[in-house]
Motif scaffolding. Sequence first.
Motif, PDB file in Angstrom:
ATOM      1  N   ASP A  71      14.059   7.943  81.030  1.00  8.43           N
ATOM      2  CA  ASP A  71      13.188   8.717  80.152  1.00  8.43           C
ATOM      3  C   ASP A  71      11.738   8.242  80.141  1.00  8.43           C
ATOM      4  OD1 ASP A  71      13.378   6.399  78.729  1.00  8.43           O
ATOM      5  OD2 ASP A  71      14.483   7.261  77.050  1.00  8.43           O
ATOM      6  N   ASP A  72      11.385   7.361  81.105  1.00 10.02           N
ATOM      7  CA  ASP A  72      10.005   6.887  81.153  1.00 10.02           C
ATOM      8  C   ASP A  72       9.328   7.146  82.496  1.00 10.02           C
ATOM      9  OD1 ASP A  72      11.506   5.148  82.641  1.00 10.02           O
ATOM     10  OD2 ASP A  72      10.582   3.321  81.845  1.00 10.02           O
ATOM     11  N   ALA A  73       9.981   7.899  83.390  1.00  5.70           N
ATOM     12  CA  ALA A  73       9.454   8.078  84.739  1.00  5.70           C
ATOM     13  C   ALA A  73       9.327   9.550  85.114  1.00  5.70           C
ATOM     14  CB  ALA A  73      10.338   7.363  85.756  1.00  5.70           C
ATOM     15  N   LEU A  74       8.341   9.817  85.955  1.00  6.88           N
ATOM     16  CA  LEU A  74       8.106  11.158  86.489  1.00  6.88           C
ATOM     17  C   LEU A  74       7.946  11.047  87.994  1.00  6.88           C
ATOM     18  CD1 LEU A  74       5.883  14.008  85.215  1.00  6.88           C
ATOM     19  CD2 LEU A  74       5.405  13.071  87.492  1.00  6.88           C
ATOM     20  N   LEU A  92      26.813  19.831  86.325  1.00 10.51           N
ATOM     21  CA  LEU A  92      25.618  19.057  86.634  1.00 10.51           C
ATOM     22  C   LEU A  92      25.542  17.845  85.713  1.00 10.51           C
ATOM     23  CD1 LEU A  92      23.127  22.056  87.027  1.00 10.51           C
ATOM     24  CD2 LEU A  92      24.341  20.813  88.845  1.00 10.51           C
ATOM     25  N   ALA A  93      25.610  16.663  86.296  1.00 15.87           N
ATOM     26  CA  ALA A  93      25.632  15.431  85.509  1.00 15.87           C
ATOM     27  C   ALA A  93      24.300  15.209  84.812  1.00 15.87           C
ATOM     28  CB  ALA A  93      25.943  14.244  86.418  1.00 15.87           C
ATOM     29  N   ALA A  94      24.358  14.692  83.593  1.00 13.44           N
ATOM     30  CA  ALA A  94      23.157  14.374  82.814  1.00 13.44           C
ATOM     31  C   ALA A  94      22.997  12.860  82.723  1.00 13.44           C
ATOM     32  CB  ALA A  94      23.249  14.979  81.422  1.00 13.44           C
ATOM     33  N   PHE A  95      21.771  12.389  82.910  1.00 19.45           N
ATOM     34  CA  PHE A  95      21.479  10.965  82.824  1.00 19.45           C
ATOM     35  C   PHE A  95      20.554  10.642  81.656  1.00 19.45           C
ATOM     36  CE2 PHE A  95      22.354  12.171  87.187  1.00 19.45           C
ATOM     37  CZ  PHE A  95      23.421  11.330  87.484  1.00 19.45           C
ATOM     38  N   THR A  96      19.800  11.626  81.213  1.00 14.14           N
ATOM     39  CA  THR A  96      18.963  11.515  80.019  1.00 14.14           C
ATOM     40  C   THR A  96      19.030  12.864  79.311  1.00 14.14           C
ATOM     41  OG1 THR A  96      16.875  12.392  80.905  1.00 14.14           O
ATOM     42  CG2 THR A  96      17.371  10.060  81.360  1.00 14.14           C
ATOM     43  N   PRO A  97      18.500  12.963  78.106  1.00 12.71           N
ATOM     44  CA  PRO A  97      18.470  14.274  77.436  1.00 12.71           C
ATOM     45  C   PRO A  97      17.621  15.305  78.173  1.00 12.71           C
ATOM     46  CG  PRO A  97      18.134  12.498  75.861  1.00 12.71           C
ATOM     47  CD  PRO A  97      18.040  11.875  77.209  1.00 12.71           C
ATOM     48  N   TYR A  98      16.832  14.861  79.147  1.00 12.14           N
ATOM     49  CA  TYR A  98      15.920  15.765  79.853  1.00 12.14           C
ATOM     50  C   TYR A  98      16.450  16.217  81.214  1.00 12.14           C
ATOM     51  CZ  TYR A  98      12.948  13.550  76.372  1.00 12.14           C
ATOM     52  OH  TYR A  98      12.441  13.069  75.191  1.00 12.14           O
ATOM     53  N   HIS A 120      20.086  17.372  91.856  1.00 19.00           N
ATOM     54  CA  HIS A 120      19.332  18.050  90.801  1.00 19.00           C
ATOM     55  C   HIS A 120      18.553  17.106  89.902  1.00 19.00           C
ATOM     56  CE1 HIS A 120      23.016  16.813  88.715  1.00 19.00           C
ATOM     57  NE2 HIS A 120      22.334  16.885  87.589  1.00 19.00           N
ATOM     58  N   ALA A 121      18.839  15.781  89.987  1.00 22.79           N
ATOM     59  CA  ALA A 121      18.275  14.859  89.007  1.00 22.79           C
ATOM     60  C   ALA A 121      17.042  14.103  89.494  1.00 22.79           C
ATOM     61  CB  ALA A 121      19.338  13.854  88.571  1.00 22.79           C
ATOM     62  N   THR A 122      16.626  14.322  90.733  1.00 24.17           N
ATOM     63  CA  THR A 122      15.500  13.570  91.272  1.00 24.17           C
ATOM     64  C   THR A 122      14.496  14.515  91.931  1.00 24.17           C
ATOM     65  OG1 THR A 122      16.480  13.255  93.466  1.00 24.17           O
ATOM     66  CG2 THR A 122      17.044  11.642  91.766  1.00 24.17           C
ATOM     67  N   GLY A 123      13.253  14.037  92.065  1.00 21.15           N
ATOM     68  CA  GLY A 123      12.234  14.846  92.718  1.00 21.15           C
ATOM     69  C   GLY A 123      12.573  15.112  94.168  1.00 21.15           C
ATOM     70  N   VAL A 124      12.950  14.057  94.916  1.00 19.86           N
ATOM     71  CA  VAL A 124      13.307  14.258  96.323  1.00 19.86           C
ATOM     72  C   VAL A 124      14.526  15.160  96.448  1.00 19.86           C
ATOM     73  CG1 VAL A 124      12.251  12.191  97.322  1.00 19.86           C
ATOM     74  CG2 VAL A 124      14.493  12.012  96.220  1.00 19.86           C
TER      75      VAL A 124
END
Length: 250
Positions: free
Chosen positions: A194-197, A159-165, A134-138
């Motif tokens: 928090d700096d990547a898309l 669902l694990a959280a790695f950033t606030p987003y 759930h945390a990555t585009g791929v």
Amino acid sequence: MTALSAPERLLAVLAAFDHGHPALSLTDISRRAGLTLTTAHRLVGALTEWGALERDEDGVYHVGLRLWEVAALAPRGLALRQIALPYLEDLYEATHENVQLAVRDGSEVVYIEWISGRSAVGVRIQVGARWPLHATGVGLALLAHGDPAFQEAYCERPLAAFTPYTVTDPARLRRALAEVRHSGVAVSSRQVTDDALSVAAPVRGAGGSVVAAVSVVVPQVDAQVPVLIPAVRLAARGISRALGWQPEPR
């Protein structure tokens, strides 16, 4: 507790190694595998003799080349990487950003190729690394095209959280997966750092099922998503055709 069988003990020794622990002493292997030192010594000796492990001059063990040779036979590993590499290189030349190829293994995404430039945004992955779907585009691209029952079970788990987003709400994740299926691409913004898309698209095999996903990861601050989407789609489509996929005629 049930005692481990002989094959399980061997696998426990190999499982003691991971990206955080690529080099281990015999004592470390014994502890991480949950085995007695005597048993670990016997199994490590057999694995080293076969080539699955290698021992350096300091007495520290590493994964051996024999395992790499065997792993190279996996159809979702090196073979897929070799077919996809020309298209990944084209995507990199078009963007000069991080380009990734990944497959799903259970509830995780496993990266099997990664191309990065010196000026590309930093990412927390390497070949062989695993991340929750759930945390990555791929991961979103792969999860969205998985079995519906598996998707629902995944959405219901913590669902694990790695950033606030990071998306951790099941309802939001379900909506995100529906959007991936509708648009054909997954956009993951600031979920791992928090700096990547990331913009990702599914790769299909000869039978039409999704077997992998390709993505490009760029700085979030100036990401031009409408420009990236066609490039990622083109790469995914090229890899799919190379794997034998034929789109249905319109």
